[in-house]
Design an enzyme around this catalytic site. Structure first.
Site, PDB file in Angstrom:
ATOM      1  N   LYS A  96      -3.721   4.927  -6.744  1.00 12.59           N
ATOM      2  CA  LYS A  96      -3.617   6.190  -6.005  1.00 12.59           C
ATOM      3  C   LYS A  96      -4.270   7.313  -6.796  1.00 12.59           C
ATOM      4  O   LYS A  96      -5.011   8.136  -6.253  1.00 12.59           O
ATOM      5  CB  LYS A  96      -2.148   6.508  -5.689  1.00 12.59           C
ATOM      6  CG  LYS A  96      -1.571   5.578  -4.625  1.00 12.59           C
ATOM      7  CD  LYS A  96      -0.064   5.715  -4.394  1.00 12.59           C
ATOM      8  CE  LYS A  96       0.371   4.641  -3.395  1.00 12.59           C
ATOM      9  NZ  LYS A  96       1.774   4.733  -2.972  1.00 12.59           N
ATOM     10  N   GLN A 109       7.161   6.800  -5.841  1.00 12.58           N
ATOM     11  CA  GLN A 109       6.881   5.394  -5.540  1.00 12.58           C
ATOM     12  C   GLN A 109       8.186   4.613  -5.399  1.00 12.58           C
ATOM     13  O   GLN A 109       9.089   4.726  -6.230  1.00 12.58           O
ATOM     14  CB  GLN A 109       6.001   4.794  -6.654  1.00 12.58           C
ATOM     15  CG  GLN A 109       5.474   3.404  -6.363  1.00 12.58           C
ATOM     16  CD  GLN A 109       4.419   3.354  -5.250  1.00 12.58           C
ATOM     17  OE1 GLN A 109       3.801   4.359  -4.912  1.00 12.58           O
ATOM     18  NE2 GLN A 109       4.225   2.199  -4.675  1.00 12.58           N
ATOM     19  N   ASP A 128       4.244  11.093   2.083  1.00 12.82           N
ATOM     20  CA  ASP A 128       4.628   9.742   2.475  1.00 12.82           C
ATOM     21  C   ASP A 128       5.199   9.719   3.897  1.00 12.82           C
ATOM     22  O   ASP A 128       5.316   8.661   4.514  1.00 12.82           O
ATOM     23  CB  ASP A 128       5.729   9.215   1.538  1.00 12.82           C
ATOM     24  CG  ASP A 128       5.202   8.196   0.545  1.00 12.82           C
ATOM     25  OD1 ASP A 128       4.243   7.477   0.886  1.00 12.82           O
ATOM     26  OD2 ASP A 128       5.760   8.121  -0.560  1.00 12.82           O
TER      27      ASP A 128
END
Ligand code: L34
Length: 294
Positions: free
Chosen positions: A53, A97, A120
């Site tokens: 990422k 994460q 997200d």
């Protein structure tokens, strides 16, 4: 018949170039999109994803910083870091994460991220917004969850007609199964969600024009579970032991690729299918966050 492979890397690269162009235009106006990633603990797969990422941000011209915290980080410490990032004007998007270590309540953590920085799309406000909108076109302004959004882009950019299609989603997680079902629905597919308690899973899967596998079980979907001509999107990324590989493992999906590709019309590989799209849609959301910043 042997399936055509959907090249996730190529489609991801195409979108990343579109993103890079948009970032350039934003920078010309004095806005630099910024992403903060938080990784708690040392899960090797998560380390790879978070590193990828960061690299993808750099290539697209997006500022990023990675916060790597030890596995014994307390919930309070994590919440404090999120609060700092919520108030940091350089940061447009925040990503924690998953999975988090057991002792941390991930719902509480996701709720602490400012909805305006929730790239997200996991904050209940954003989840709620996207569950209540009917038409996919209206969803474009929202933070759609990255993996499900990537799945839809793969289908659409491969010319698959979703309207009226029989779509079967195997798996009901909050990250993939449930949201991908909602996005398929918003694209006018007829959607069935299956899971470990589904009676005769094979029979339901064989109805699918489009089969989405998101269960986290290596090579679970076999050729006898799909019909001829099915379009298969394999969301699973599983590490299985492989003594012949340098690392001692290799990656396989939730679909038995070698078998199923003989019956499918289109299929995504693992690696090189959905994975790179997840990262790409995160870049898309980060740019969106930067643009809508108050
Ligand atoms: N908060 N947690 C949060 N957001 C997410 O969107 C994720 N996800 C899932 C796990 N936890 C998360 C990811 O980032 C899965 N995921 C993810 C991201 C990238 C890749 C796979 C899963 C990926 O790059 N896969 C490569 C192979 C990488 C490798 O070599 O291991 C591929 O080609 O599939």
């Amino acid at each position: 018949m042997s399936a055509k492979i959907i090249d996730g890397n190529a489609i991801a690269e195409q979108i990343r170039q579109e993103v890079a162009k948009e970032v350039e235009e934003l920078k010309a106006k004095g806005i630099t999109p910024g992403l903060a990633t938080i990784l708690v603990g040392e899960d090797p797969a998560s380390q790879v994803y978070v590193r990828n990422k960061g690299k993808a941000c750099e290539k697209a011209g997006i500022y990023s910083n990675q916060h790597t915290l030890p596995a014994n980080t307390t919930e309070d410490e994590l919440l404090k870091l999120i609060e700092t990032l919520n108030n940091d004007p350089k940061i447009s998007g925040i990503l924690v994460q998953l999975p988090l270590p057991e002792h941390i309540d991930s719902i509480k953590v996701l709720n602490a991220i400012s909805p305006a920085k929730d790239v997200d799309g996991f904050h209940p406000l954003n989840v709620g917004n996207f569950f209540t909108i009917k038409d996919f076109a209206d969803m474009k302004g929202l933070f759609l969850p990255c993996t499900p959004h990537g799945v839809i882009e793969l289908l659409v950019r491969s010319g698959v007609n979703l309207s009226g299609a029989e779509a079967v989603v195997v798996g009901r997680s909050n990250i993939v199964g449930k949201p991908v079902a909602m996005l398929l629905l918003a694209n006018n597919a007829t959607v069935t969600i299956c899971h470990s308690r589904t009676k005769d899973l094979g029979e339901v899967c064989r109805r699918a024009d489009i089969l989405i596998a998101a269960i986290g079980k290596p090579q679970f979907i076999k050729a006898n579970m799909v019909k001829d001509g099915v379009v298969v999107i394999d969301v699973g990324v599983n590490r299985i032991q492989d003594a012949t590989s340098e690392k001692g493992f290799r990656l396989v999906g939730d679909v038995d690729f070698e078998q199923v590709k003989e019956k499918a019309s289109l299929i995504t590989p693992v690696p090189g299918g959905v994975g790179p799209m997840t990262i790409t849609m995160l870049l898309v959301n980060t740019v969106k966050a930067a643009k809508t910043r108050r």
